[in-house]
Design an enzyme around this catalytic site. Structure first.
Site, PDB file in Angstrom:
ATOM      1  N   GLY A  97       0.819  -1.223   0.000  1.00 42.69           N
ATOM      2  CA  GLY A  97       0.000   0.000   0.000  1.00 42.69           C
ATOM      3  C   GLY A  97       0.846   1.262   0.000  1.00 42.69           C
ATOM      4  N   GLU A 103       5.197   2.602   8.549  1.00 38.70           N
ATOM      5  CA  GLU A 103       4.937   1.286   9.150  1.00 38.70           C
ATOM      6  C   GLU A 103       6.186   0.772   9.860  1.00 38.70           C
ATOM      7  OE1 GLU A 103       1.506  -0.243   6.044  1.00 38.70           O
ATOM      8  OE2 GLU A 103       3.538  -0.901   5.715  1.00 38.70           O
TER       9      GLU A 103
END
Ligand code: 5RP
Length: 219
Positions: A97, A103
């Site tokens: 994504g 992240e």
């Protein structure tokens, strides 16, 4: 059972890890979106929330949550996120994504990282899924040449700009037989911001949903 149902089951299983008073990190993607939809059921357990992307922040806000920055939140107790591939060593490929940089920061900041996947993500060896690498736009061609020298095929994710204003190279045919070594090696290329291999900071717990339920794997 379809794949959305499995993602929902994996997400549901992760709710058990959310303890009262928690600072919770939330990842990005369709599996995490299933989790966000359930998060109001445990709202009273959450002290602070941090998010790995603008998309997740927006979705959390739509569900009535305030989202803190990592700087405001300080320590993260638990980070929950999906993955594009996972091994039984709990090494991951992430970044499908395009949110891999934030992240990786949240995974690194978290005391515990719970990864939620359906069984299609479990692989013997990483690398069938093209490895996302976030690069500085001015270094994109330079980094691509370095990857070609490793006999890999970098493809520019054209038209995509990350939340950090950078580009993504999706790297095909890279030999990731040693994820730790490859993560270190790719991190040395100037212009590489983040490599989508999560081996130095793997998941602590992998929740894998299949037709029969959700099983838990720990290294
Ligand atoms: C986003 C990610 C996601 O975790 C990964 O792409 C999995 O997404 P999904 O849950 O939609 O399959 O790394 O950058």
């Amino acid at each position: 059972m379809d794949s959305t149902e499995k993602k929902r089951n994996a997400a549901k299983a992760s709710l058990e890890f959310i303890e009262p008073g928690i600072v919770l990190g939330i990842g990005t993607g369709s599996t995490v979106n299933e989790l966000i939809e359930m998060l109001p059921t445990v709202r009273d357990r959450i002290d602070k929330l941090v998010s790995s992307s603008k998309a997740s922040t927006e979705f959390l806000q739509q569900h009535g949550f305030d989202v803190s920055t990592l700087n405001e939140a300080g320590d993260v107790d638990l980070y929950i996120d999906g993955a594009d591939e996972a091994t039984k060593r709990l090494h991951l490929i992430k970044g499908g994504g395009g949110a891999l940089t934030r992240e990786k920061v949240l995974a690194g900041a978290a005391r515990r990282f719970v990864c939620i996947v359906d069984e299609t993500k479990l692989v013997g060896m990483l690398g069938s899924f093209p490895l996302p690498i976030e690069v500085l736009p001015m270094a994109q061609v330079f980094v691509a040449h370095k990857l070609l020298k490793l006999r890999a095929q970098p493809i520019w994710r054209e038209g995509f700009v990350t939340d950090n204003g950078n580009h993504i190279l999706d790297v095909h045919d890279l030999n990731i037989s040693n994820p730790l070594e490859m993560e270190t090696r790719l991190n040395q290329i100037p212009g590489v911001l983040t490599v989508g291999i999560f081996a130095h900071r793997p998941a602590d717990v992998l929740l894998i949903a299949d037709d029969t339920g959700v099983r838990e794997m720990r290294d």
